[in-house]
Enzyme design. Sequence first.
Site, PDB file in Angstrom:
ATOM      1  N   SER A 174      -9.544   2.206   3.054  1.00 23.63           N
ATOM      2  CA  SER A 174      -8.887   2.950   2.075  1.00 23.63           C
ATOM      3  C   SER A 174      -7.844   1.851   1.352  1.00 23.63           C
ATOM      4  O   SER A 174      -7.453   2.492   0.348  1.00 23.63           O
ATOM      5  CB  SER A 174      -7.692   3.830   2.936  1.00 23.63           C
ATOM      6  OG  SER A 174      -7.039   3.199   3.707  1.00 23.63           O
TER       7      SER A 174
ATOM      8  N   SER B   6      -9.373  -0.154   7.309  1.00 24.87           N
ATOM      9  CA  SER B   6      -8.853  -0.216   5.842  1.00 24.87           C
ATOM     10  C   SER B   6      -8.266  -1.384   5.408  1.00 24.87           C
ATOM     11  O   SER B   6      -7.830  -1.286   4.206  1.00 24.87           O
ATOM     12  CB  SER B   6      -7.827   1.089   5.839  1.00 24.87           C
ATOM     13  OG  SER B   6      -8.659   2.166   5.770  1.00 24.87           O
TER      14      SER B   6
ATOM     15  N   LYS C 259       0.915  -1.027   0.081  1.00 25.22           N
ATOM     16  CA  LYS C 259      -0.029   0.090   0.231  1.00 25.22           C
ATOM     17  C   LYS C 259       0.848   1.417   0.053  1.00 25.22           C
ATOM     18  O   LYS C 259       2.076   1.434   0.727  1.00 25.22           O
ATOM     19  CB  LYS C 259      -0.769  -0.023   1.234  1.00 25.22           C
ATOM     20  CG  LYS C 259      -2.008   1.053   1.171  1.00 25.22           C
ATOM     21  CD  LYS C 259      -2.758   1.189   2.710  1.00 25.22           C
ATOM     22  CE  LYS C 259      -3.930   2.046   2.665  1.00 25.22           C
ATOM     23  NZ  LYS C 259      -4.679   1.990   4.045  1.00 25.22           N
TER      24      LYS C 259
HETATM   25  N1  GLN Z   1     -12.482   4.121   6.417  1.00 29.45           N
HETATM   26  C1  GLN Z   1     -11.966   4.552   7.718  1.00 29.45           C
HETATM   27  C2  GLN Z   1     -11.716   6.175   7.676  1.00 29.45           C
HETATM   28  O1  GLN Z   1     -12.023   6.524   6.534  1.00 29.45           O
HETATM   29  C3  GLN Z   1     -10.678   3.898   8.008  1.00 29.45           C
HETATM   30  C4  GLN Z   1      -9.673   4.216   7.573  1.00 29.45           C
HETATM   31  C5  GLN Z   1      -8.583   3.775   7.691  1.00 29.45           C
HETATM   32  O2  GLN Z   1      -8.641   2.399   8.286  1.00 29.45           O
HETATM   33  N2  GLN Z   1      -7.164   4.008   7.358  1.00 29.45           N
HETATM   34  O3  GLN Z   1     -11.295   6.756   8.570  1.00 29.45           O
END
Ligand code: GLN
Length: 511
Positions: free
Chosen positions: A160, A184, A85
């Site tokens: 994400s 994410s 990532k």
């Molecule tokens: N979707 C969550 C957010 O928008 C988690 C993001 C993540 O785990 N980096 O904060």
Amino acid sequence: MSDVTELVRLTAAEMAERIRRGEVSSRELVEAHLKVIEAAEPAIRAFLAVSADEALAQADAFDARRAKGDAEGLPELAGVPIAIKDMIVTKGIETTAASKILKGWIPPYDATVITRLKAAGMPLLGKTNLDEFAQGSSTEHSAFQTTHNPWDTTRVPGGSGGGSAAAVASFEAPLALGTDTGGSIRQPGALTGTVGVKPTYGAVSRFGAIAMASSLDQIGPVSRTVLDSALLQEVIGGHDRRDSTSIPMPVPPLAKAAREGARRDLTGLRVGLVKELSGEGFQPGVEKRFSEAVDLLRDMGAEVTEVSLPHLPYSLGAYYIIMPSEVSSNLARYDGMRYGLRVMPPEGVPQTAANMMAYTREAGFGDEVKRRIILGTYALSAGYYDAWYGSAQKVRTLIIRDFEAAFAQADVLVAPTSPTTAFRFGEKTDDPPAMYMNDVATIPANLAGIPAMSVPAGLSDDGLPVGFQFLAPQKRDDVMYRPAAALEAALEERNGGPIWRSMKTDWLESL
Ligand code: GLN
């Protein structure tokens, strides 16, 4: 089936086994995946950068080492390639966090997890797409491109870490790394039918993970099987003196737990169904697959009871105060001074440092990132600090206590990973609260610092993957790997093979 399609469909553990038997080289594995990447990327767009030359050089170095008999002590996954990532820094390879503000930045150092992968002889295929600075649940907030779900390319892969999940689901990579601040790794896992693990907070070094919300961030594995994630976590996990929150403790026996699980005997294991993570907001097709999977756990001897964590409904609220507060502090470093983008004020505007920062951030950050910086700055401001940040921290403590009480009654907790299956592009982009709702079931583990993982539980009525989540007590990541592997084996037997058997993979046909 061509050699390439046969090869890339193996699990990472099987690839490693073939390397050990001398049936395939690391170079051949890298070449096969590069071919798939070339064929799949026009439709999937999981990668921001493919590091083909570096990967081939790393593979050759490993193959040479093996030929000399010098690879004996290496981890089991030695020679198997992996995607990263783009939230994790890689020396000499552009790292952007999918943000314009870091476009063109070449890190001068490797994250600890990257150092460990390199030491294990695992070639890096490239950097995968994400929501800008890991903020989002669909990968639509990337400043550069939209990643498509391999199950249905009109839908999001989750976020994400949608790039890592889509790369693994589409056979572009056997393994990937993600980062999980509120889900994410796990939510994209659920939406793409892959396995995604958020280890215990502190179990994997965050040195070189670009900071989003430091008290919640965790690097973890993405794979197609539970054993593959276990083997990968064993490579990247363990104490690191460069990360002050790293736990000075050996990695628990994760692969051993996964292998035990595959024997499908869960006699006496106490499984707690989280009462608060069901019902309203959860798609009926998701709940159906979830309860069938619970039945399978019961069939294997698990004792299933319902447990209540009364403060869980406040998780999302607490997260959306704590996370933006930390984001506002962490992202202050992107000031146009030290690295990344610099935008000078136009003529007529005083050429001050403050104006340069303002123009740089205006041009460099996307809307969602700005929204969170503003929210967090407000929550931390004098006069509001106690009302917002202080209260959210108290709620966090109550949630931690709820988990402690729940783990007195159950060895592992289970819940759906995501309330819905993959949604369509644009469906939630203009509705931040609807987007935030994706993470109701994943955020609690980040707040409590406990390990959690998502495994595929079959397909919903809409033909899209459903994720099943296991949560375990702090530092006991091994405890969740066992039932996760048991469920995977039971589902495979019932469905006559892994979930991806029913995926249409047009891009593999041409190979
Ligand atoms: N979707 C969550 C957010 O928008 C988690 C993001 C993540 O785990 N980096 O904060």
